[in-house]
Design a protein around this motif. Sequence first.
Motif, PDB file in Angstrom:
ATOM      1  N   LYS A  30     -11.564 -35.564  38.425  1.00  0.00           N
ATOM      2  CA  LYS A  30     -12.177 -36.763  37.845  1.00  0.00           C
ATOM      3  C   LYS A  30     -12.545 -36.539  36.384  1.00  0.00           C
ATOM      4  O   LYS A  30     -12.364 -37.426  35.538  1.00  0.00           O
ATOM      5  CB  LYS A  30     -13.404 -37.172  38.661  1.00  0.00           C
ATOM      6  N   ILE A  31     -13.061 -35.356  36.088  1.00  0.00           N
ATOM      7  CA  ILE A  31     -13.407 -35.039  34.701  1.00  0.00           C
ATOM      8  C   ILE A  31     -12.144 -34.795  33.881  1.00  0.00           C
ATOM      9  O   ILE A  31     -12.012 -35.282  32.755  1.00  0.00           O
ATOM     10  CB  ILE A  31     -14.345 -33.815  34.653  1.00  0.00           C
ATOM     11  N   PHE A  32     -11.208 -34.063  34.451  1.00  0.00           N
ATOM     12  CA  PHE A  32      -9.950 -33.739  33.756  1.00  0.00           C
ATOM     13  C   PHE A  32      -9.205 -34.999  33.334  1.00  0.00           C
ATOM     14  O   PHE A  32      -8.767 -35.129  32.183  1.00  0.00           O
ATOM     15  CB  PHE A  32      -9.073 -32.895  34.685  1.00  0.00           C
ATOM     16  N   LEU A  33      -9.065 -35.938  34.253  1.00  0.00           N
ATOM     17  CA  LEU A  33      -8.281 -37.144  33.976  1.00  0.00           C
ATOM     18  C   LEU A  33      -8.981 -38.112  33.029  1.00  0.00           C
ATOM     19  O   LEU A  33      -8.346 -39.014  32.486  1.00  0.00           O
ATOM     20  CB  LEU A  33      -7.952 -37.860  35.292  1.00  0.00           C
ATOM     21  N   GLN A  62      -8.712 -31.203  28.258  1.00  0.00           N
ATOM     22  CA  GLN A  62      -8.031 -30.958  29.533  1.00  0.00           C
ATOM     23  C   GLN A  62      -7.519 -29.523  29.607  1.00  0.00           C
ATOM     24  O   GLN A  62      -7.706 -28.833  30.620  1.00  0.00           O
ATOM     25  CB  GLN A  62      -6.859 -31.928  29.703  1.00  0.00           C
ATOM     26  N   GLU A  63      -6.875 -29.073  28.541  1.00  0.00           N
ATOM     27  CA  GLU A  63      -6.319 -27.718  28.535  1.00  0.00           C
ATOM     28  C   GLU A  63      -7.422 -26.661  28.586  1.00  0.00           C
ATOM     29  O   GLU A  63      -7.289 -25.640  29.274  1.00  0.00           O
ATOM     30  CB  GLU A  63      -5.445 -27.518  27.291  1.00  0.00           C
ATOM     31  N   ASN A  64      -8.510 -26.900  27.873  1.00  0.00           N
ATOM     32  CA  ASN A  64      -9.628 -25.948  27.892  1.00  0.00           C
ATOM     33  C   ASN A  64     -10.292 -25.901  29.266  1.00  0.00           C
ATOM     34  O   ASN A  64     -10.617 -24.825  29.781  1.00  0.00           O
ATOM     35  CB  ASN A  64     -10.657 -26.328  26.827  1.00  0.00           C
ATOM     36  N   LEU A  65     -10.497 -27.075  29.846  1.00  0.00           N
ATOM     37  CA  LEU A  65     -11.093 -27.140  31.180  1.00  0.00           C
ATOM     38  C   LEU A  65     -10.191 -26.459  32.199  1.00  0.00           C
ATOM     39  O   LEU A  65     -10.664 -25.700  33.057  1.00  0.00           O
ATOM     40  CB  LEU A  65     -11.341 -28.595  31.578  1.00  0.00           C
ATOM     41  N   ILE A  71     -22.186 -42.047  37.373  1.00  0.00           N
ATOM     42  CA  ILE A  71     -23.016 -41.760  36.196  1.00  0.00           C
ATOM     43  C   ILE A  71     -22.818 -40.326  35.728  1.00  0.00           C
ATOM     44  O   ILE A  71     -22.600 -40.066  34.530  1.00  0.00           O
ATOM     45  CB  ILE A  71     -24.504 -42.019  36.511  1.00  0.00           C
ATOM     46  N   TYR A  72     -22.874 -39.373  36.659  1.00  0.00           N
ATOM     47  CA  TYR A  72     -22.791 -37.964  36.269  1.00  0.00           C
ATOM     48  C   TYR A  72     -21.399 -37.579  35.776  1.00  0.00           C
ATOM     49  O   TYR A  72     -21.264 -36.815  34.814  1.00  0.00           O
ATOM     50  CB  TYR A  72     -23.226 -37.068  37.428  1.00  0.00           C
ATOM     51  N   VAL A  73     -20.363 -38.099  36.407  1.00  0.00           N
ATOM     52  CA  VAL A  73     -19.001 -37.783  35.962  1.00  0.00           C
ATOM     53  C   VAL A  73     -18.746 -38.377  34.582  1.00  0.00           C
ATOM     54  O   VAL A  73     -18.213 -37.705  33.685  1.00  0.00           O
ATOM     55  CB  VAL A  73     -17.956 -38.292  36.976  1.00  0.00           C
ATOM     56  N   GLU A  74     -19.128 -39.631  34.389  1.00  0.00           N
ATOM     57  CA  GLU A  74     -18.907 -40.279  33.092  1.00  0.00           C
ATOM     58  C   GLU A  74     -19.736 -39.622  31.989  1.00  0.00           C
ATOM     59  O   GLU A  74     -19.250 -39.435  30.867  1.00  0.00           O
ATOM     60  CB  GLU A  74     -19.248 -41.766  33.191  1.00  0.00           C
ATOM     61  N   THR A  75     -20.972 -39.261  32.308  1.00  0.00           N
ATOM     62  CA  THR A  75     -21.823 -38.613  31.306  1.00  0.00           C
ATOM     63  C   THR A  75     -21.283 -37.237  30.952  1.00  0.00           C
ATOM     64  O   THR A  75     -21.231 -36.858  29.775  1.00  0.00           O
ATOM     65  CB  THR A  75     -23.270 -38.489  31.820  1.00  0.00           C
ATOM     66  N   CYS A  89     -15.774 -28.502  42.118  1.00  0.00           N
ATOM     67  CA  CYS A  89     -14.945 -28.736  43.294  1.00  0.00           C
ATOM     68  C   CYS A  89     -13.667 -29.464  42.876  1.00  0.00           C
ATOM     69  O   CYS A  89     -13.547 -29.946  41.743  1.00  0.00           O
ATOM     70  CB  CYS A  89     -15.715 -29.548  44.338  1.00  0.00           C
ATOM     71  N   ARG A  90     -12.727 -29.548  43.792  1.00  0.00           N
ATOM     72  CA  ARG A  90     -11.431 -30.165  43.498  1.00  0.00           C
ATOM     73  C   ARG A  90     -11.587 -31.593  42.956  1.00  0.00           C
ATOM     74  O   ARG A  90     -11.019 -31.945  41.923  1.00  0.00           O
ATOM     75  CB  ARG A  90     -10.576 -30.199  44.768  1.00  0.00           C
ATOM     76  N   ASP A  91     -12.363 -32.414  43.656  1.00  0.00           N
ATOM     77  CA  ASP A  91     -12.497 -33.818  43.265  1.00  0.00           C
ATOM     78  C   ASP A  91     -13.118 -33.980  41.881  1.00  0.00           C
ATOM     79  O   ASP A  91     -12.644 -34.767  41.060  1.00  0.00           O
ATOM     80  CB  ASP A  91     -13.344 -34.575  44.291  1.00  0.00           C
ATOM     81  N   HIS A  92     -14.179 -33.237  41.625  1.00  0.00           N
ATOM     82  CA  HIS A  92     -14.868 -33.426  40.349  1.00  0.00           C
ATOM     83  C   HIS A  92     -14.116 -32.782  39.189  1.00  0.00           C
ATOM     84  O   HIS A  92     -14.208 -33.258  38.052  1.00  0.00           O
ATOM     85  CB  HIS A  92     -16.310 -32.921  40.450  1.00  0.00           C
TER      86      HIS A  92
END
Length: 225
Positions: free
Chosen positions: A147-150, A157-160, A117-121, A141-144
């Motif tokens: 997950k958000i980048f992809l 993506q470039e801004n993040l 929910i939090y990643v998708e939101t 963190c690495r995982d999140h």
Amino acid sequence: MNPRNFAEIKIIEAFEKQTDDCPICELIYTSVEKFVEEILYEFVNDPNTRSRLRRGICSKHVLAIENTLNNHPELGLLGLAIIYEDIMSEMIKDMVKNCHTESECLFCKHESESEKIYVETCTSFISDILSIYEKSKRILCRDHYWKIFLATNHINQENLKAIQVKKLLDLKSKLTVFIEKHDYRKDKQMGDTPRACKIAGMLISNNRIQDGRNRLWLWRFLPKR
């Protein structure tokens, strides 16, 4: 920015906090903690909840329950004792029948759903979040991060990536200062490097432990300034 739902409000608040840990990890841990409280407060004797708990509780969430009880001594141990007795009764029945069933932690399931929910939101309004993220001390963190980048478009993506790299370089520089502090040829102050080591350890680690369950909640135990 006008948040459209409760999840967006929580995400904005998490990213605005001036602490240097992962905002998504914190949101997930808080969600699990509240879920533990709800069960111990209201659902100890609920048949459906008890049935779902009989599949077992992973070691990570046993510790999370104990931590919740330490923070809320008013809950007492009775509810937990009832739950554990019920789980052990089920274990004994299975052993007597030589019936092996795979354990399935209810709290892991809740944690996984909260993360989704939090990643998708977050991804759904990432362009707004990025401006907050850039100004805050928070570090994904690495995982999140991935997950958000992809899950977002190329521009976001470039801004993040630019924001994340800048934050990681700053953290890396603190580690460099710590290393140089131990060089007898140089005279430097240690600064925030002890905490930087803890943050770096969490950022570079994989958020999955060996049995495949998530350990995101460990962010909770990072010492605050």
